[in-house]
Each structure stands twice: as structure tokens, then as C-alpha cells.
Write a protein that holds these residues in place. Structure first.
Motif, PDB file in Angstrom:
ATOM      1  N   HIS A  64       1.085  -0.990  -0.340  1.00 42.05           N
ATOM      2  CA  HIS A  64      -0.219   0.284  -0.188  1.00 42.05           C
ATOM      3  C   HIS A  64       1.060   1.246   0.186  1.00 42.05           C
ATOM      4  O   HIS A  64       0.928   2.396  -0.860  1.00 42.05           O
ATOM      5  CB  HIS A  64      -0.856   0.151   1.098  1.00 42.05           C
ATOM      6  CG  HIS A  64      -1.798   1.427   1.292  1.00 42.05           C
ATOM      7  ND1 HIS A  64      -2.625   1.743   0.591  1.00 42.05           N
ATOM      8  CD2 HIS A  64      -1.129   2.508   1.702  1.00 42.05           C
ATOM      9  CE1 HIS A  64      -3.267   2.789   0.989  1.00 42.05           C
ATOM     10  NE2 HIS A  64      -2.629   3.103   1.799  1.00 42.05           N
ATOM     11  N   ILE A  65       2.380   0.657   1.172  1.00 35.81           N
ATOM     12  CA  ILE A  65       2.913   1.917   1.116  1.00 35.81           C
ATOM     13  C   ILE A  65       3.121   2.786  -0.337  1.00 35.81           C
ATOM     14  O   ILE A  65       3.929   3.861  -0.704  1.00 35.81           O
ATOM     15  CB  ILE A  65       3.984   2.477   2.164  1.00 35.81           C
ATOM     16  CG1 ILE A  65       3.237   2.570   3.182  1.00 35.81           C
ATOM     17  CG2 ILE A  65       4.562   3.204   2.728  1.00 35.81           C
ATOM     18  CD1 ILE A  65       3.700   1.851   4.895  1.00 35.81           C
ATOM     19  N   ALA A  66       4.200   1.429  -0.810  1.00 36.30           N
ATOM     20  CA  ALA A  66       4.338   2.042  -2.232  1.00 36.30           C
ATOM     21  C   ALA A  66       3.498   1.692  -3.595  1.00 36.30           C
ATOM     22  O   ALA A  66       4.113   2.887  -4.416  1.00 36.30           O
ATOM     23  CB  ALA A  66       5.388   0.111  -2.667  1.00 36.30           C
ATOM     24  N   GLU A  67       2.592   1.684  -3.627  1.00 39.07           N
ATOM     25  CA  GLU A  67       1.840   2.651  -4.279  1.00 39.07           C
ATOM     26  C   GLU A  67       1.528   3.694  -4.071  1.00 39.07           C
ATOM     27  O   GLU A  67       0.828   4.915  -5.412  1.00 39.07           O
ATOM     28  CB  GLU A  67       0.227   0.874  -4.369  1.00 39.07           C
ATOM     29  CG  GLU A  67       0.485  -0.117  -5.246  1.00 39.07           C
ATOM     30  CD  GLU A  67      -0.711  -1.199  -4.262  1.00 39.07           C
ATOM     31  OE1 GLU A  67      -1.690  -0.911  -4.000  1.00 39.07           O
ATOM     32  OE2 GLU A  67      -0.702  -2.074  -4.590  1.00 39.07           O
ATOM     33  N   PHE A  68       1.206   4.022  -3.273  1.00 39.75           N
ATOM     34  CA  PHE A  68       0.989   5.829  -2.754  1.00 39.75           C
ATOM     35  C   PHE A  68       2.109   6.269  -2.951  1.00 39.75           C
ATOM     36  O   PHE A  68       1.623   7.082  -3.929  1.00 39.75           O
ATOM     37  CB  PHE A  68       0.723   5.714  -1.180  1.00 39.75           C
ATOM     38  CG  PHE A  68       0.591   7.337  -0.549  1.00 39.75           C
ATOM     39  CD1 PHE A  68      -1.516   7.650  -0.263  1.00 39.75           C
ATOM     40  CD2 PHE A  68       1.006   7.986  -0.427  1.00 39.75           C
ATOM     41  CE1 PHE A  68      -1.023   8.432  -0.479  1.00 39.75           C
ATOM     42  CE2 PHE A  68       0.958   8.967   0.503  1.00 39.75           C
ATOM     43  CZ  PHE A  68      -0.815   9.346   0.571  1.00 39.75           C
ATOM     44  N   VAL A  69       2.957   5.997  -2.995  1.00 42.10           N
ATOM     45  CA  VAL A  69       4.145   7.227  -3.296  1.00 42.10           C
ATOM     46  C   VAL A  69       4.448   6.715  -5.177  1.00 42.10           C
ATOM     47  O   VAL A  69       4.545   7.576  -5.216  1.00 42.10           O
ATOM     48  CB  VAL A  69       5.301   6.173  -2.806  1.00 42.10           C
ATOM     49  CG1 VAL A  69       6.261   6.973  -3.491  1.00 42.10           C
ATOM     50  CG2 VAL A  69       5.476   6.232  -1.166  1.00 42.10           C
ATOM     51  N   ARG A  70       4.404   5.802  -5.137  1.00 34.59           N
ATOM     52  CA  ARG A  70       4.319   5.640  -7.320  1.00 34.59           C
ATOM     53  C   ARG A  70       3.606   5.684  -7.675  1.00 34.59           C
ATOM     54  O   ARG A  70       3.564   7.021  -8.096  1.00 34.59           O
ATOM     55  CB  ARG A  70       3.967   4.147  -7.429  1.00 34.59           C
ATOM     56  CG  ARG A  70       5.642   3.166  -7.012  1.00 34.59           C
ATOM     57  CD  ARG A  70       5.901   2.051  -7.594  1.00 34.59           C
ATOM     58  NE  ARG A  70       6.436   1.390  -7.001  1.00 34.59           N
ATOM     59  CZ  ARG A  70       6.469  -0.413  -6.481  1.00 34.59           C
ATOM     60  NH1 ARG A  70       5.496  -0.270  -6.641  1.00 34.59           N
ATOM     61  NH2 ARG A  70       7.411  -0.488  -6.311  1.00 34.59           N
ATOM     62  N   GLY A  71       2.239   6.048  -7.277  1.00 32.69           N
ATOM     63  CA  GLY A  71       0.935   7.253  -7.898  1.00 32.69           C
ATOM     64  C   GLY A  71       0.283   8.272  -7.973  1.00 32.69           C
ATOM     65  O   GLY A  71       0.412   9.092  -7.636  1.00 32.69           O
ATOM     66  N   ARG A  72       1.560   8.809  -7.009  1.00 35.21           N
ATOM     67  CA  ARG A  72       2.192  10.110  -6.489  1.00 35.21           C
ATOM     68  C   ARG A  72       3.030  10.390  -7.482  1.00 35.21           C
ATOM     69  O   ARG A  72       3.894  12.039  -6.998  1.00 35.21           O
ATOM     70  CB  ARG A  72       1.948  10.900  -5.145  1.00 35.21           C
ATOM     71  CG  ARG A  72       0.701  11.134  -4.897  1.00 35.21           C
ATOM     72  CD  ARG A  72       0.716  10.018  -3.404  1.00 35.21           C
ATOM     73  NE  ARG A  72      -1.089  10.380  -3.558  1.00 35.21           N
ATOM     74  CZ  ARG A  72      -1.782   8.943  -3.434  1.00 35.21           C
ATOM     75  NH1 ARG A  72      -0.778   8.082  -3.617  1.00 35.21           N
ATOM     76  NH2 ARG A  72      -2.833   8.625  -3.764  1.00 35.21           N
ATOM     77  N   GLY A  73       4.061  10.209  -7.861  1.00 36.96           N
ATOM     78  CA  GLY A  73       5.544  10.686  -8.902  1.00 36.96           C
ATOM     79  C   GLY A  73       6.335  10.979  -8.246  1.00 36.96           C
ATOM     80  O   GLY A  73       7.732  11.439  -7.952  1.00 36.96           O
ATOM     81  N   LEU A  74       6.008   9.805  -6.518  1.00 41.85           N
ATOM     82  CA  LEU A  74       7.915  10.353  -5.810  1.00 41.85           C
ATOM     83  C   LEU A  74       8.533   9.795  -5.252  1.00 41.85           C
ATOM     84  O   LEU A  74       9.327   9.072  -4.874  1.00 41.85           O
ATOM     85  CB  LEU A  74       6.833  10.496  -4.346  1.00 41.85           C
ATOM     86  CG  LEU A  74       5.246  11.562  -4.273  1.00 41.85           C
ATOM     87  CD1 LEU A  74       5.084  11.468  -2.609  1.00 41.85           C
ATOM     88  CD2 LEU A  74       5.988  12.914  -4.122  1.00 41.85           C
ATOM     89  N   ALA A  75       8.426   8.212  -5.760  1.00 47.83           N
ATOM     90  CA  ALA A  75       9.949   7.275  -5.957  1.00 47.83           C
ATOM     91  C   ALA A  75      10.746   7.928  -6.728  1.00 47.83           C
ATOM     92  O   ALA A  75      10.596   8.160  -7.946  1.00 47.83           O
ATOM     93  CB  ALA A  75       8.488   6.191  -6.976  1.00 47.83           C
ATOM     94  N   GLY A  76      11.971   7.672  -5.778  1.00 44.78           N
ATOM     95  CA  GLY A  76      13.425   8.027  -6.793  1.00 44.78           C
ATOM     96  C   GLY A  76      13.681   9.235  -6.713  1.00 44.78           C
ATOM     97  O   GLY A  76      14.292   9.834  -6.844  1.00 44.78           O
ATOM     98  N   GLN A  77      13.033   9.973  -5.932  1.00 44.21           N
ATOM     99  CA  GLN A  77      13.293  11.608  -5.581  1.00 44.21           C
ATOM    100  C   GLN A  77      13.929  11.524  -4.471  1.00 44.21           C
ATOM    101  O   GLN A  77      14.296  11.293  -3.481  1.00 44.21           O
ATOM    102  CB  GLN A  77      12.103  12.965  -5.539  1.00 44.21           C
ATOM    103  CG  GLN A  77      10.752  12.597  -6.841  1.00 44.21           C
ATOM    104  CD  GLN A  77       9.940  13.743  -6.546  1.00 44.21           C
ATOM    105  OE1 GLN A  77       9.469  13.764  -5.420  1.00 44.21           O
ATOM    106  NE2 GLN A  77       9.197  12.976  -7.342  1.00 44.21           N
TER     107      GLN A  77
END
Length: 77
Positions: A64-77
Motif C-alpha cells: 500500500h505504501i509503495a503504491e501510494f508513493v508511486r502513484g504520486r510520482g514520489l519514487a526515486g526523488q
């Protein structure tokens, strides 16, 4: 818990139903939402203090956390 929110990023939060920090975590999410932050709080019953990633419930929480982060374009920042 006492920080002031000034356009922070989206914020996922979650605890177990018996977590000692449950109320504090819930309050942080509520304060963030009141400040206009996209905040999500999830409470999961039957878990221990640290959601172990080898438990099905823990894996679901991490997904759920990973989907939340990925869905908002926050991954890898």
C-alpha cells in the motif's frame, strides 16, 4: 508530532490497532489533511509494533505504501 505543515508531500501513515503510537499517528494524519496535505491513515488489526515484511498483513501494508508513493510520482526523488 508538533511540526507545522507548509506544503509537505503526500503522507501515508499506518499503525496496528494495538500500537502505542496509534492515536498520535492518527492525529498527525488528521492535522496534515487539515493543512491541505494528501494524507492517508490505515489501521490494521492483529499486527505487532513493527509490520514484519514476512507476514501477509505486513506485506500488504508495504505494498500500500509503495503504491501510494508511486502513484504520486514520489519514487526515486
Amino acid at each position: 508530532m508538533n511540526r507545522k505543515y507548509r506544503r509537505p508531500p503526500a503522507e501515508p501513515a499506518g499503525t496496528s490497532g494495538s500500537e502505542i503510537l496509534r492515536d498520535d499517528t492518527r492525529n498527525v494524519a488528521e492535522r496534515a489533511r487539515a493543512a491541505g496535505v494528501e494524507a492517508v491513515y490505515q489501521e490494521r488489526d492483529g499486527l505487532v509494533h513493527v509490520f514484519a515484511d514476512y507476514m501477509p498483513e505486513g506485506k500488504a501494508a508495504f505494498r500500500h505504501i509503495a503504491e501510494f508513493v508511486r502513484g504520486r510520482g514520489l519514487a526515486g526523488q
